[in-house]
Scaffold this motif. Structure first.
Motif, PDB file in Angstrom:
ATOM      1  N   SER A 138       5.172   2.447  -2.119  1.00  0.00           N
ATOM      2  CA  SER A 138       5.192   2.811  -3.533  1.00  0.00           C
ATOM      3  C   SER A 138       6.598   2.892  -4.116  1.00  0.00           C
ATOM      4  N   ASN A 139       7.612   3.087  -3.273  1.00  0.00           N
ATOM      5  CA  ASN A 139       8.959   3.308  -3.811  1.00  0.00           C
ATOM      6  C   ASN A 139      10.021   2.362  -3.260  1.00  0.00           C
ATOM      7  N   ALA A 140       9.674   1.512  -2.287  1.00  0.00           N
ATOM      8  CA  ALA A 140      10.695   0.731  -1.586  1.00  0.00           C
ATOM      9  C   ALA A 140      11.488  -0.166  -2.531  1.00  0.00           C
ATOM     10  N   LEU A 141      10.799  -0.909  -3.404  1.00  0.00           N
ATOM     11  CA  LEU A 141      11.505  -1.826  -4.286  1.00  0.00           C
ATOM     12  C   LEU A 141      12.340  -1.069  -5.312  1.00  0.00           C
ATOM     13  N   GLY A 142      11.780   0.003  -5.882  1.00  0.00           N
ATOM     14  CA  GLY A 142      12.537   0.800  -6.842  1.00  0.00           C
ATOM     15  C   GLY A 142      13.758   1.435  -6.214  1.00  0.00           C
ATOM     16  N   LEU A 143      13.618   1.973  -4.986  1.00  0.00           N
ATOM     17  CA  LEU A 143      14.762   2.550  -4.288  1.00  0.00           C
ATOM     18  C   LEU A 143      15.814   1.487  -3.999  1.00  0.00           C
ATOM     19  N   LEU A 144      15.373   0.284  -3.625  1.00  0.00           N
ATOM     20  CA  LEU A 144      16.322  -0.786  -3.325  1.00  0.00           C
ATOM     21  C   LEU A 144      17.167  -1.120  -4.550  1.00  0.00           C
ATOM     22  N   ARG A 164      10.756  -6.530   4.053  1.00  0.00           N
ATOM     23  CA  ARG A 164      10.585  -7.749   4.844  1.00  0.00           C
ATOM     24  C   ARG A 164       9.401  -7.628   5.796  1.00  0.00           C
ATOM     25  N   GLU A 165       9.207  -6.453   6.362  1.00  0.00           N
ATOM     26  CA  GLU A 165       8.142  -6.251   7.341  1.00  0.00           C
ATOM     27  C   GLU A 165       6.775  -6.037   6.695  1.00  0.00           C
ATOM     28  N   ASN A 166       6.736  -5.833   5.385  1.00  0.00           N
ATOM     29  CA  ASN A 166       5.472  -5.484   4.729  1.00  0.00           C
ATOM     30  C   ASN A 166       5.127  -6.380   3.553  1.00  0.00           C
ATOM     31  N   ILE A 167       5.611  -7.619   3.575  1.00  0.00           N
ATOM     32  CA  ILE A 167       5.236  -8.580   2.529  1.00  0.00           C
ATOM     33  C   ILE A 167       3.764  -8.945   2.699  1.00  0.00           C
ATOM     34  N   ASP A 168       3.002  -8.863   1.628  1.00  0.00           N
ATOM     35  CA  ASP A 168       1.601  -9.266   1.672  1.00  0.00           C
ATOM     36  C   ASP A 168       1.207  -9.867   0.329  1.00  0.00           C
ATOM     37  N   LEU A 169      -0.068 -10.241   0.211  1.00  0.00           N
ATOM     38  CA  LEU A 169      -0.532 -10.898  -1.003  1.00  0.00           C
ATOM     39  C   LEU A 169      -0.415  -9.995  -2.225  1.00  0.00           C
ATOM     40  N   ALA A 170      -0.506  -8.675  -2.025  1.00  0.00           N
ATOM     41  CA  ALA A 170      -0.493  -7.747  -3.150  1.00  0.00           C
ATOM     42  C   ALA A 170       0.915  -7.533  -3.712  1.00  0.00           C
ATOM     43  N   ASN A 171       1.941  -7.645  -2.882  1.00  0.00           N
ATOM     44  CA  ASN A 171       3.284  -7.301  -3.350  1.00  0.00           C
ATOM     45  C   ASN A 171       4.280  -8.445  -3.312  1.00  0.00           C
ATOM     46  N   CYS A 172       3.887  -9.599  -2.773  1.00  0.00           N
ATOM     47  CA  CYS A 172       4.853 -10.679  -2.548  1.00  0.00           C
ATOM     48  C   CYS A 172       5.594 -11.075  -3.819  1.00  0.00           C
ATOM     49  N   LEU A 173       4.862 -11.378  -4.884  1.00  0.00           N
ATOM     50  CA  LEU A 173       5.503 -11.857  -6.095  1.00  0.00           C
ATOM     51  C   LEU A 173       6.315 -10.762  -6.778  1.00  0.00           C
ATOM     52  N   THR A 174       5.860  -9.515  -6.690  1.00  0.00           N
ATOM     53  CA  THR A 174       6.632  -8.403  -7.249  1.00  0.00           C
ATOM     54  C   THR A 174       7.968  -8.263  -6.535  1.00  0.00           C
ATOM     55  N   ILE A 175       7.929  -8.316  -5.201  1.00  0.00           N
ATOM     56  CA  ILE A 175       9.174  -8.234  -4.425  1.00  0.00           C
ATOM     57  C   ILE A 175      10.052  -9.449  -4.701  1.00  0.00           C
ATOM     58  N   TYR A 176       9.425 -10.620  -4.777  1.00  0.00           N
ATOM     59  CA  TYR A 176      10.167 -11.862  -4.994  1.00  0.00           C
ATOM     60  C   TYR A 176      10.928 -11.810  -6.318  1.00  0.00           C
ATOM     61  N   CYS A 177      10.246 -11.376  -7.376  1.00  0.00           N
ATOM     62  CA  CYS A 177      10.901 -11.294  -8.682  1.00  0.00           C
ATOM     63  C   CYS A 177      11.992 -10.228  -8.689  1.00  0.00           C
ATOM     64  N   GLY A 178      11.699  -9.074  -8.069  1.00  0.00           N
ATOM     65  CA  GLY A 178      12.689  -8.009  -8.025  1.00  0.00           C
ATOM     66  C   GLY A 178      13.900  -8.379  -7.198  1.00  0.00           C
ATOM     67  N   ALA A 179      13.667  -9.030  -6.053  1.00  0.00           N
ATOM     68  CA  ALA A 179      14.771  -9.382  -5.164  1.00  0.00           C
ATOM     69  C   ALA A 179      15.642 -10.476  -5.765  1.00  0.00           C
ATOM     70  N   GLN A 180      15.070 -11.348  -6.600  1.00  0.00           N
ATOM     71  CA  GLN A 180      15.861 -12.420  -7.196  1.00  0.00           C
ATOM     72  C   GLN A 180      16.910 -11.895  -8.159  1.00  0.00           C
ATOM     73  N   GLN A 181      16.726 -10.663  -8.652  1.00  0.00           N
ATOM     74  CA  GLN A 181      17.709 -10.067  -9.539  1.00  0.00           C
ATOM     75  C   GLN A 181      18.885  -9.473  -8.766  1.00  0.00           C
ATOM     76  N   LEU A 182      18.773  -9.460  -7.439  1.00  0.00           N
ATOM     77  CA  LEU A 182      19.799  -8.881  -6.579  1.00  0.00           C
ATOM     78  C   LEU A 182      20.334  -9.950  -5.622  1.00  0.00           C
ATOM     79  N   PRO A 183      21.554  -9.779  -5.133  1.00  0.00           N
ATOM     80  CA  PRO A 183      22.153 -10.800  -4.245  1.00  0.00           C
ATOM     81  C   PRO A 183      21.711 -10.638  -2.799  1.00  0.00           C
ATOM     82  N   PHE A 184      20.392 -10.665  -2.553  1.00  0.00           N
ATOM     83  CA  PHE A 184      19.886 -10.433  -1.201  1.00  0.00           C
ATOM     84  C   PHE A 184      19.108 -11.650  -0.717  1.00  0.00           C
ATOM     85  N   ALA A 185      19.816 -12.632  -0.195  1.00  0.00           N
ATOM     86  CA  ALA A 185      19.154 -13.828   0.320  1.00  0.00           C
ATOM     87  C   ALA A 185      18.274 -13.502   1.511  1.00  0.00           C
ATOM     88  N   ASP A 186      18.639 -12.459   2.279  1.00  0.00           N
ATOM     89  CA  ASP A 186      17.843 -12.100   3.453  1.00  0.00           C
ATOM     90  C   ASP A 186      16.516 -11.466   3.077  1.00  0.00           C
TER      91      ASP A 186
END
Length: 614
Positions: A138-144, A164-186
């Motif tokens: 519930s908070n991982a992406l916001g904390l990041l 990285r360990e908890n990517i699934d169908l429910a959160n993949c695109l949310t994480i993908y969009c959020g991570a693209q705003q940050l310099p985290f290629a990993d």
């Protein structure tokens, strides 16, 4: 009264600190194991937990600044978070720079942080005092995102590892969009890999419609996009455009460039909606769609499926021996062999299909006398068994398929096969009776080239150059431009450039002279073009396309004895070359096809939460 209470607390805190200091001095005097710095000095290292307990006890004492994050729309009164400037500066480089600067916030008693949600900010402030925080779904992406802004490095690394360990169908695109705003290629790389792998499911998610045009193009342009059919890509683009057509239609041409037109089923584009969006997408794909790109990676596990019967062994006729050979020439030079012996000898060509994830091969059994009815059999690679599907009154039949539907050509007409009912339906008559033609499906139509025809003048069979096209939709034949070279027992295959390549065959009336001739037919212009000849003249061989190259396998030749080399054709350079892939037997009748298999992968396993402690 309030001042007196605060002063009492302050005095108690000072007294506690002095008592702790006195205790430590006594311990230092009585200790026999001291590290001597000089004659009258010792080094003492304090336990950080004592400091943290004291800091927590004084958490709300003598606060000199209050923070507040961005309010949730459902909150009406967001409380301020009281804290200490020196704690903020000690824990966060970002706060240190701000509070030491000449910014107006450095002089204010209250600071509003509009780019950090209030609940996330409160968790991070508590972490600064306690050095503990729980990271969960519930908070991982916001904390990041907030920790990256405040430069809390340890929180950033833990959040990235958790996501990285908890990517699934429910959160993949949310994480993908959020991570693209940050310099985290990993983090963006595994999210993108997951999105490509599960595109067929994710393209229906609400988050997919919120991606921007560049993100959509990055996904659909990738060779790694895992789809069973290219139509799924067009459907996804259509939904994305229709979600906000007023602002997204300028991107239609850009997206259409990544649609791989040769992989689309015939007639699919015509079936798109007649809405303005559907019409513009159809026109853009037809005019700018990718026409020469290789198959996507989900199709790269192609296998050549070969049926041969070995007519000669050490110079002696050995009779019929049908075997299924499977291989991927671009990655292997070894053959995988094995299938149950068919109930009868077969009459090619065969039809290959992957149905319900299993390879099936349809063949017609040889007949004892000309004019006998044909028997249709199917081989299931999953069970390694043959099944007879029925006997049909179609003499001298040839089996083929268009868009996964079986057709029998024989008895002077086309017959459509209904797999569910196991019945044939007679359709259009074949314009000219012929045998041993090259037949291939392209663009939802059936093309027939060459063959042998009975001459009424000489009462003998002669090779023909005539060509015809059958359209199942209109149930009609159309005569095409004839081949430059008349021949029978030749083979035809659609190249990656969309042209139909016709190779080899017999010429003349005795069918004992094989040729190395290669000619390409353009279905758009109805014109032929001569191409580089094969290295070895051959007939009744296998011809198949894998990726961007054609492979000529097996067959018979009148120019040599023994095992024929396997040849590979590159249309870009118009050259043939021998490859390491060799047949495990001598000259034989061959039929082969490229079979596409869908690659399925398992999702990552989830973990519930992660705890961070300094």
């Amino acid at each position: 009264m309030a001042v007196d209470v605060l002063m009492d607390k302050f005095c108690q805190s000072v007294a506690t600190t002095l008592a702790m200091a006195e205790t430590m001095r006594n311990n230092m005097r009585s200790s026999r194991k001291r590290k001597r710095l000089s004659d009258d000095a010792s080094l003492l290292r304090l336990d950080g937990s004592e400091f943290l307990r004291g800091l927590q006890e004084a958490r709300h004492d003598f606060c000199d600044v209050s923070l507040r994050g961005a309010a949730d729309p459902t909150q009406t009164d967001v409380p301020w978070i009281a804290c200490h400037r020196h704690v903020l500066m000690a824990r966060s480089p970002w706060f240190r720079r701000m509070l030491r600067s000449q910014m107006k916030e450095s002089q204010q008693d209250t600071i509003q942080l509009h780019n950090i949600p209030h609940d996330i900010l409160e968790q991070l402030i508590n972490y600064m005092y306690s050095c503990e925080i729980t990271v969960d779904a519930s908070n991982a992406l916001g904390l990041l995102q907030a920790a990256d802004f405040l430069e809390l490095g340890q929180i950033v690394e833990v959040c990235k590892a958790f996501l990285r360990e908890n990517i699934d169908l429910a959160n993949c695109l949310t994480i993908y969009c959020g991570a693209q705003q940050l310099p985290f290629a990993d983090l963006t790389a595994p999210c993108r890999a997951f999105a490509l792998e599960h595109f067929a499911s994710l393209c229906y998610a609400a988050e997919f419609l919120d991606l921007d045009a560049n993100e959509i193009c990055q996904l659909i342009a990738s060779d790694e996009l895992n789809v069973e059919k290219e139509e799924q890509v067009v459907d996804a683009v259509l939904r994305w455009l229709e979600h906000s057509s007023d602002t997204r239609m300028p991107h239609v041409t850009e997206m259409a460039r990544h649609i791989r037109v040769p992989l689309l089923a015939a007639g699919y584009l015509a079936s798109l909606p007649d809405s303005p969006v559907g019409q513009q997408l159809r026109a853009a794909v037809l005019s700018t769609g990718e026409s020469t790109r290789a198959l996507r990676s989900s199709y790269l596990s192609e296998m050549v499926c070969l049926w041969g019967y070995n007519t000669y062994s050490k110079g002696k006729q050995s009779g019929f021996a049908a075997t299924l050979y499977r291989i991927d020439p671009p990655t292997s030079s070894r053959w995988s062999v094995g299938c149950a012996t068919p109930p009868k000898s077969w009459s090619g060509p065969a039809v290959y299909a992957v149905q319900e994830g299993r390879l099936r091969v349809y063949v017609l059994a040889d007949v004892e006398e000309a004019g006998d009815p044909c028997q249709l059999h199917v081989y299931d690679a999953g069970t390694n068994e043959w099944t007879e599907l029925g006997t049909f009154p179609v003499p001298e039949a040839i089996l083929t398929s268009v868009d996964d539907r079986l057709y029998l050509l024989g008895g002077g007409r086309v017959h459509a096969y209904d797999a569910e009912q196991r019945q044939l339906t007679a359709r259009a008559r074949i314009p000219v009776k012929r045998l041993n033609s090259a037949i291939v499906a392209c663009g939802g139509r059936l093309y027939m080239f060459g063959g042998k025809m009975l001459s009424s003048r000489t009462d003998t069979y002669q090779a023909t150059a005539s060509a015809y096209c059958y359209d199942p939709a209109s149930d009609a034949w159309k005569k095409l431009a004839p081949m430059p070279t008349a021949r029978s027992h030749c083979r035809a295959c659609v190249g990656h450039d969309g042209r139909i390549y016709v190779t080899g065959g017999y010429i003349g009336g005795d069918f004992n002279q094989t040729i190395d001739c290669v000619e390409a037919y353009d279905v758009q212009t109805n014109q032929w073009q001569s191409k580089r000849a094969m290295i070895v003249a051959r007939a009744q061989h296998g011809l198949v396309r894998l990726q961007e190259q054609l492979y000529a396998v097996g067959g018979f030749t009148t120019h040599a004895l023994g095992r024929l080399p396997t040849e590979c054709y590159d249309s870009a350079t118009d050259t043939w070359s021998e490859c390491a892939l060799q047949l495990p037997f001598e000259q034989c009748y061959m039929d082969c096809a490229a079979v596409q298999r869908h690659i399925a992968k398992k999702c990552m396993q989830r973990t519930d939460n992660a705890e961070v402690r300094d």
